[in-house]
Write an enzyme that holds these catalytic residues in place. Sequence first.
Site, mmCIF file in Angstrom:
data_model
loop_
_atom_site.group_PDB
_atom_site.id
_atom_site.type_symbol
_atom_site.label_atom_id
_atom_site.label_comp_id
_atom_site.label_asym_id
_atom_site.label_seq_id
_atom_site.Cartn_x
_atom_site.Cartn_y
_atom_site.Cartn_z
ATOM 1 N N HIS A 204 21.743 -62.276 8.096
ATOM 2 C CA HIS A 204 20.885 -62.972 9.033
ATOM 3 C C HIS A 204 20.682 -62.244 10.111
ATOM 4 O O HIS A 204 19.770 -62.396 10.948
ATOM 5 C CB HIS A 204 21.576 -64.129 9.568
ATOM 6 C CG HIS A 204 22.763 -63.909 10.605
ATOM 7 N ND1 HIS A 204 23.967 -63.690 10.251
ATOM 8 C CD2 HIS A 204 22.818 -64.012 11.749
ATOM 9 C CE1 HIS A 204 24.698 -63.398 11.122
ATOM 10 N NE2 HIS A 204 23.951 -63.688 12.164
HETATM 11 C C1 UD1 Z 1 22.109 -66.326 16.197
HETATM 12 C C2 UD1 Z 1 22.682 -65.222 17.152
HETATM 13 C C3 UD1 Z 1 23.661 -64.501 16.431
HETATM 14 C C4 UD1 Z 1 24.466 -65.352 15.605
HETATM 15 C C5 UD1 Z 1 23.813 -66.191 14.645
HETATM 16 C C6 UD1 Z 1 24.571 -67.300 13.836
HETATM 17 C C7 UD1 Z 1 21.570 -64.461 19.257
HETATM 18 C C8 UD1 Z 1 20.620 -63.321 19.885
HETATM 19 N N1 UD1 Z 1 21.809 -64.292 17.848
HETATM 20 O O1 UD1 Z 1 21.196 -65.537 15.621
HETATM 21 O O2 UD1 Z 1 24.511 -63.501 17.250
HETATM 22 O O3 UD1 Z 1 25.174 -64.241 14.643
HETATM 23 O O4 UD1 Z 1 22.980 -67.053 15.542
HETATM 24 O O5 UD1 Z 1 23.883 -68.123 13.090
HETATM 25 O O6 UD1 Z 1 21.748 -65.429 19.890
HETATM 26 N N2 UD1 Z 1 16.476 -71.754 13.019
HETATM 27 C C9 UD1 Z 1 16.284 -72.937 12.377
HETATM 28 N N3 UD1 Z 1 17.241 -73.875 12.771
HETATM 29 C C10 UD1 Z 1 18.273 -73.619 13.754
HETATM 30 C C11 UD1 Z 1 18.347 -72.505 14.326
HETATM 31 C C12 UD1 Z 1 17.431 -71.626 14.103
HETATM 32 O O7 UD1 Z 1 15.506 -73.144 11.728
HETATM 33 O O8 UD1 Z 1 19.288 -74.577 13.729
HETATM 34 C C13 UD1 Z 1 15.433 -70.675 12.963
HETATM 35 C C14 UD1 Z 1 14.405 -70.459 14.027
HETATM 36 O O9 UD1 Z 1 13.403 -70.451 13.186
HETATM 37 C C15 UD1 Z 1 14.825 -69.562 14.710
HETATM 38 C C16 UD1 Z 1 15.309 -68.461 13.891
HETATM 39 O O10 UD1 Z 1 16.069 -69.492 12.771
HETATM 40 O O11 UD1 Z 1 13.611 -68.670 15.545
HETATM 41 C C17 UD1 Z 1 16.623 -67.487 14.582
HETATM 42 O O12 UD1 Z 1 17.621 -68.342 15.463
HETATM 43 P P1 UD1 Z 1 18.098 -67.608 16.607
HETATM 44 O O13 UD1 Z 1 19.085 -68.722 17.298
HETATM 45 O O14 UD1 Z 1 17.074 -67.210 17.621
HETATM 46 O O15 UD1 Z 1 18.629 -66.638 16.162
HETATM 47 P P2 UD1 Z 1 19.827 -66.247 14.799
HETATM 48 O O16 UD1 Z 1 19.228 -65.569 14.145
HETATM 49 O O17 UD1 Z 1 20.344 -67.746 14.462
#
Ligand code: UD1
Length: 366
Positions: A204
């Site tokens: 991820h």
């Molecule tokens: C985040 C953390 C990372 C951690 C990871 C674990 C930061 C910078 N990154 O990364 O350190 O290892 O979580 O999972 O804080 N999304 C969904 N559903 C959700 C959450 C997210 O669809 O419940 C999608 C959205 O399109 C979002 C993307 O995933 O834009 C990324 O989510 P985000 O929380 O920004 O970063 P992660 O890649 O999850």
Amino acid sequence: MLVVGARPQFIKSAPVIREILLNHKKIRLSVVHSGQHYDAEMSEIFFHEFRLPAPTMHLHSGSGSHAVQTAIMMKRLEGCILHEKPDVVLVPGDTNTTLAASVTASKLGIRVAHIEAGLRSGDMTMPEEINRRLTDHVSTLLFAPTRTAVRNLRREGLAKMVHLTGDTMVDALNAMISQVERKQDTVLAEFEARAKEYVLVTLHRPSNVDDLGRLRKIHLALQKVATRMQVIFPVHPRTRARLAKLRVLRNDTKAGVRLAEPQGYIGILCLLRNAACLLTDSGGMQKESFLLHVPCITLRSTTEWPETLSQGANRLVPEPEKIPQALLMARFSEGLGWGILGVRNPFGDGNASRRIANIIERMPLE
Ligand code: UD1
């Protein structure tokens, strides 16, 4: 006040919450969920599995660019902290939620305690490295999981604030391992998988999945591996969105790469414990594979958990082209976890949460 919001933070915090609720009645705990992760399988499931009460407050911050996401969280957290007036704000890990909470609290003059302080990958292109460095430097209590973390903090002039507590993820694993033992056969049957005959994949990191050219190379490598052994790949939402762009989501069962929904904690541990080897870019999974003696290949050039590299238990392999050979070799290596090495578990003795709760309870109130 404990502030959580993203998947790994629920796991790191669960044993601390349980410890405080069960054994430290003097501490009044409020748990704030930033809303960074919101899908049920990225959030709710962990509260359910660890039998935690629902968060005291939910800020529904959601997704966005780093600046937007962090800013929304900071704005909402400020109101929350002003209303609750906590003595200390506890922040686990290195996500944008960690950064938002630590900066907001410290600017309001509230003490910040960082769980999992002192990790360093040395790679400032990782958002997590920025988050953890900044958080450590605005904290007044630093709960370090390892001796390496203590050394890192000392080097940065933060020695006075440090407590070597061990890693709360060891506590979490210990708390759930008997459930994993009970449920693993059912989980393997669901995936039509046989123990030690498949590779588990979790990816991820933006550095692996946001660049579609690189993701395509990784996917091709996984297809190659799948001609030799089963590949099980629970897909994080960030990765799912990028794989959809490559139009590979639907075809993959045919190619032998079994894509799945993100798993809960018990589900992923069942899959990990029985895997022949793990391919990952997650920090937590590198450590869990080490603890469970499952050989690990990490698709990165750095790690914040250098202890896992000892005796080749974990190998850094940043090049997608090298994945098939690395995995096939790892498959035939013994899982070299701390138990096999006959050394003390470098991540602690499973009592990190108790130490953290004790320190907070004894903290002088101003
Ligand atoms: C985040 C953390 C990372 C951690 C990871 C674990 C930061 C910078 N990154 O990364 O350190 O290892 O979580 O999972 O804080 N999304 C969904 N559903 C959700 C959450 C997210 O669809 O419940 C999608 C959205 O399109 C979002 C993307 O995933 O834009 C990324 O989510 P985000 O929380 O920004 O970063 P992660 O890649 O999850």
